[in-house]
Design an enzyme around this catalytic site. Structure first.
Site, mmCIF file in Angstrom:
data_model
loop_
_atom_site.group_PDB
_atom_site.id
_atom_site.type_symbol
_atom_site.label_atom_id
_atom_site.label_comp_id
_atom_site.label_asym_id
_atom_site.label_seq_id
_atom_site.Cartn_x
_atom_site.Cartn_y
_atom_site.Cartn_z
ATOM 1 N N HIS A 191 -4.402 4.640 104.233
ATOM 2 C CA HIS A 191 -3.297 4.760 103.266
ATOM 3 C C HIS A 191 -3.818 5.169 101.888
ATOM 4 O O HIS A 191 -3.118 5.013 100.893
ATOM 5 C CB HIS A 191 -2.564 3.430 103.142
ATOM 6 N N HIS B 106 2.476 3.997 109.197
ATOM 7 C CA HIS B 106 1.483 4.107 110.273
ATOM 8 C C HIS B 106 1.981 5.070 111.324
ATOM 9 O O HIS B 106 1.493 5.093 112.445
ATOM 10 C CB HIS B 106 1.228 2.756 110.930
#
Ligand SMILES: Nc1ncnc2c1ncn2[C@@H]1O[C@H](COP(=O)(O)OP(=O)(O)O)[C@@H](O)[C@H]1O
Ligand SMILES: Nc1ncnc2c1ncn2[C@@H]1O[C@H](COP(=O)(O)OP(=O)(O)O)[C@@H](O)[C@H]1O
Ligand SMILES: [Mg+2]
Ligand SMILES: [Mg+2]
Ligand SMILES: [Mg+2]
Ligand SMILES: [Mg+2]
Lengths: 334, 209, 334, 209
Positions: C56, C215
């Site tokens: 991320h 995700h």
């Protein structure tokens, strides 16, 4: 092609509008002809104008602000802007000390800026950036391409200009930084130009394009995809060879700035992994990486890939790299 | 040549560019950056839209306006080059007169000279000049010999096509394809193709008259 | 799968090493267990620790530094870090005023941080971020997911902590910011987890995934690809509906912060185009976008897509959003 | 149960995870984030590598060490859950004794209780608990009835498989799949699958003895 767009003809204006509204404290957008300037006009300094085809964001509008550009002229996607844009921008930002154009060395950009300069009612000079060392045999070309090293030139020249330096001094620093900078790019995928609607080149899952340009121009050669360290090692070698061929020596302390630039679709995680290897390899060649920049600073739309840029610092360049800057994409000390 | 003709030619030129979208787009994707079609479309569409403001102008002034409009609409490498062509052509017509085909041929050659100067390229570098230089030479030659205009058109179309096809086997030494080395061989230069198409469109217009 | 990697097992460490070397002035990297801290330990303040799966970036390590985090614990790609990391990080950065964990609301992160908190020899509190309003029916879930709004929470809480505020005050501000923030994401392509070697989900050229998680978790529903303005309009509606359902009202001046976050492979040009539309639409609903952030701030590896985040400001939040911060990924006023 | 057996079981468990890479990876890609296989591989490989340090420990201590190791190696949601299982099981064995199968069944059930507490989930939420709760109940029931160990194993394997299969038709209300609503239907829960595989591996080991 899947992109967040409405009509292909409106992409540029809608995106510029978004940029200008998001950074309303920093920039003003002028339309027809299109250019962006600092919100607050700088006084008594060389006015620095850059520009080029769009699709390389944050280049150039993202570098408008204190310590960097006074104005930027965005062309259509991957297409040079036109002289009327540069003329209008110059008219707006000229502050009595002349105009310095920073132009990436592409035939289109060079000619459009050249025509603008010829028509300009002010004194002007141009720094052509040409850091891409991918194109080996320079007798075969109209010269090396300007790529991510342009950001370093804009930062340093922008810093010097804030001190009230002359047009000649600004041009000289720009040329020096460009000369002490070399870049090479690698693409894993092609970009897709919205108007074209499909990838600029085809590339399989087992290939990479070594020496690619920031418009998805095919590079030195198509090579077999391999592990990151090998790819980076070839990039580092290309850069060191280039400096050697051009007889550019590191300064006394061998300090350098390493810029790992993502082309748009490569995750930061991979960029830092590449930085890790590149820094190590340059160190092994006696170069101390004392400054660094990792991220998407000169992109090629949605291309997956990276460019490695090394700038051989000296005290002057280092000082101007470190100085305060306040732009949408680069901010230090203010 | 009258301004009326220029206006019609502008429409024909726009038409041929749009008809050949796929070809132009593909060629520039192969050895350039893929925008040549859209650049030419933008420029030629702007010109085609100028008919009202051009109508009352003498040919030289009309061509100069066209040059300025191309300069601010095409962008890229082809923009300043084609703009320089029209502006230089206009200048020559103004200074030299526009009363014969030869004067037009000389103006055309002056336009091509302006492209050479602006782009610092010459024949054999895989650019639009591989079409424009032979066409200019042939144009001047035939009009000096006072050839029939239909014959001139047929010949220029042929010359343009030869020049365009000749770019296929060349290595590029100017323009974006210059980075490619040997890899440019086997591909026609997009600017050469669009110039050939535009010459063909204008010649066909004359032949139809 | 084409990525700049060597061995899949080494990606994380090599990337962390690159990050730490590139930002050696800002952070220190500790290995086995893995965590990063500020270069210079802060004194006499609540220590703020975040963390989560990697992939991320720049979340979370990119937000370590003055005015934001004291430490970050990176897990493997898309996998929660483990309690030993949080414990070691807490040991290192604890500065006498307790530990505040900022945790994105995922079962794995929650449980690992929870176990760390139970084992911790210091006073601690946790702010769970849960800004993702994509998941409609909350009785069907273990709660809303924490996505890009986490950056706003980390910035504001980090700012407050620098003033020497108590653990309770920091937690309260974090909860307030989270509560006043809503996000929704849209994916055009899937990400590819390096260890999996292929895209997490299949999606055609005519589809998009509305409500996607960071995700690549499938979202609300698969929809037909359409023009940007329609997509953005749906995002804006989802956010406004969410605030309405939760009875969150804008403050007096109706000021809000709009964050347009790229998931990794979406060009800045498109992000600004989206910003343009989103800002306009929110304005039409009476919300004044007075602060903005556009770029890749909470990514999902190489996913093409965007999330829209709105944070309803009040004077306190605005003050802490505007305060100086010096991290790798966010820098203001220093 | 001896520590020797635990060590062998750890190897068998690692083996079955690795053998089922594709299945586990796919299931978590379908309704999760795709990392369940790699998480389980990391954890079970770490445990399999502990045989030397475990060898000399009593079962309870060995299981506690396993729990702690899983806690620092798996990560994700399954890490703290499986870690809690082993740590609670160890605690129960220590307090309650380990001299009969019933004691082990009770310890197993205590482990499952720890998962319930840690994850705040229950049966029917499409998680590993859909395997573990029925298995624990059955385990306690059969060992209370003093059933033959081979029979117990066969029955637990069956129960585990039923529980695993049952997750297919459920909507998830815990874990990553909870965001999916109806879309989770038709997919087996990855954690349920890995638990079923591990139970099967351990039971098969006992059956082979
Ligand atoms: N120096 C030059 N002299 C003449 N023609 C050139 C030169 N450079 C480029 N060209 C022509 O321009 C064409 C490309 O135009 P275009 O695609 O519109 O611009 P760009 O190359 O900037 O994308 C080439 O195919 C070539 O014919
Ligand atoms: N609250 C919970 N209670 C029980 N099991 C859970 C819970 N949350 C998740 N799980 C289990 O964990 C599995 C996912 O594990 P894993 O993929 O390793 O972690 P993550 O979901 O963090 O990526 C799910 O398939 C489910 O069986
Ligand atoms: Mg171009
Ligand atoms: Mg082109
Ligand atoms: Mg995970
Ligand atoms: Mg998972």
């Amino acid at each position: 092609m899947k992109k967040f767009i409405n009509n292909i003809d409106d992409i540029l204006i809608e995106s510029l509008n978004g940029f200008a509204t998001a950074h309303t404290d920093l920039v003003s957008l002028h339309l027809a002809p299109n250019f962006l300037t600092r919100k607050n006009k700088a006084q008594n300094k060389v006015a620095i104008i850059s520009g080029g085809g769009s699709g390389h964001e944050p280049l150039h509008a993202g570098y408008i602000g204190y310590g960097m550009l006074d104005a930027a002229c965005p062309g259509h996607v991957f297409t040079s802007p036109t002289p009327d844009q540069m003329l209008a921008a110059a008219e707006t930002v000229h502050a009595g000390k002349g105009i310095l154009f920073i132009v990436k060395n592409y035939a289109g950009d060079v000619m459009n800026f050249e025509m603008a300069a010829e028509m300009l009612p002010f004194e002007s000079a141009t720094v052509l950036t040409s850091d891409d060392c991918a194109v080996v045999n320079s007798t075969y070309t109209s010269g090396r391409r300007g790529v991510a090293g342009t950001v370093i030139v804009e930062k340093c020249v922008g810093s010097l200009a804030e001190t009230g330096a002359t047009l000649q001094a600004c041009k000289a620093l720009g040329d020096k930084v460009n000369n002490r900078t070399a870049s090479i790019g690698v693409a894993l995928t092609s970009c897709t130009v919205p108007a074209a609607g499909r990838p600029t080149f085809d590339i399989s899952d087992t290939e990479l394009e070594m020496g690619v340009g920031i418009h998805g121009e095919p590079g030195r050669r198509r090579e077999t995809m391999r592990e990151a360290d090998e790819i980076v090692s070839d990039c580092v070698d290309a850069i060191l060879t280039d400096f050697k061929l051009r007889n550019i020596e590191p300064a006394e302390n061998k300090a350098a700035l390493l810029l790992i630039n993502g082309f748009g679709a490569t995750p930061l995680m991979e960029l830092y992994l590449i930085y890790n290897t590149a820094a190590k390899l340059f160190n092994q060649h006696g170069i101390q990486i004392s400054r660094s920049l990792v991220g998407n600073y000169t992109t090629a739309l949605d291309m997956a890939g990276v460019s490695v840029t090394l700038c051989l610092l000296d005290d002057e360049i280092k000082q101007h790299w470190d100085s305060p800057v306040h732009t949408a994409a680069l901010r230090v000390g203010m | 040549m009258k301004t009326d003709f220029i206006i019609n030619a502008a429409k024909a030129v726009q038409q041929t560019i749009i008809t050949n979208e796929h070809t132009l787009e593909s060629l520039d994707r192969e050895i350039g950056d893929g925008d040549h079609y859209i650049n030419m479309k933008r420029g030629t569409t702007a010109i085609a839209g100028m008919h009202i403001e051009l109508a009352s102008l003498p040919p030289a002034e009309a061509l100069n306006k066209i040059g300025l409009k191309l300069l601010s609409t095409i962008g890229g490498a082809s923009g300043p080059l084609l703009a320089s062509f029209f502006m230089a052509m206009a200048k020559m017509l103004k200074e030299n007169g526009d009363e014969s085909n030869l004067k037009f041929a000389e103006a055309f050659a002056a336009g091509v000279q302006a492209i050479i100067q602006r782009g610092k390229a010459d024949i054999g570098e895989k650019t639009m000049l591989d079409v424009l230089i032979p066409v200019a030479d042939q144009f001047v030659l035939l009009t000096t010999q006072n050839c029939d205009v239909k014959l001139v058109c047929a010949s220029l179309m042929h010359t343009a096509e030869q020049g365009m096809l000749a770019t296929k086997s060349l290595i590029a030494t100017k323009g974006r394809a210059a980075g490619l080395g040997e890899r440019a061989i086997g591909h026609i230069d997009p600017g050469a193709k669009s110039c050939q198409l535009m010459i063909e469109a204008v010649c066909n217009l004359i032949l139809k008259e």
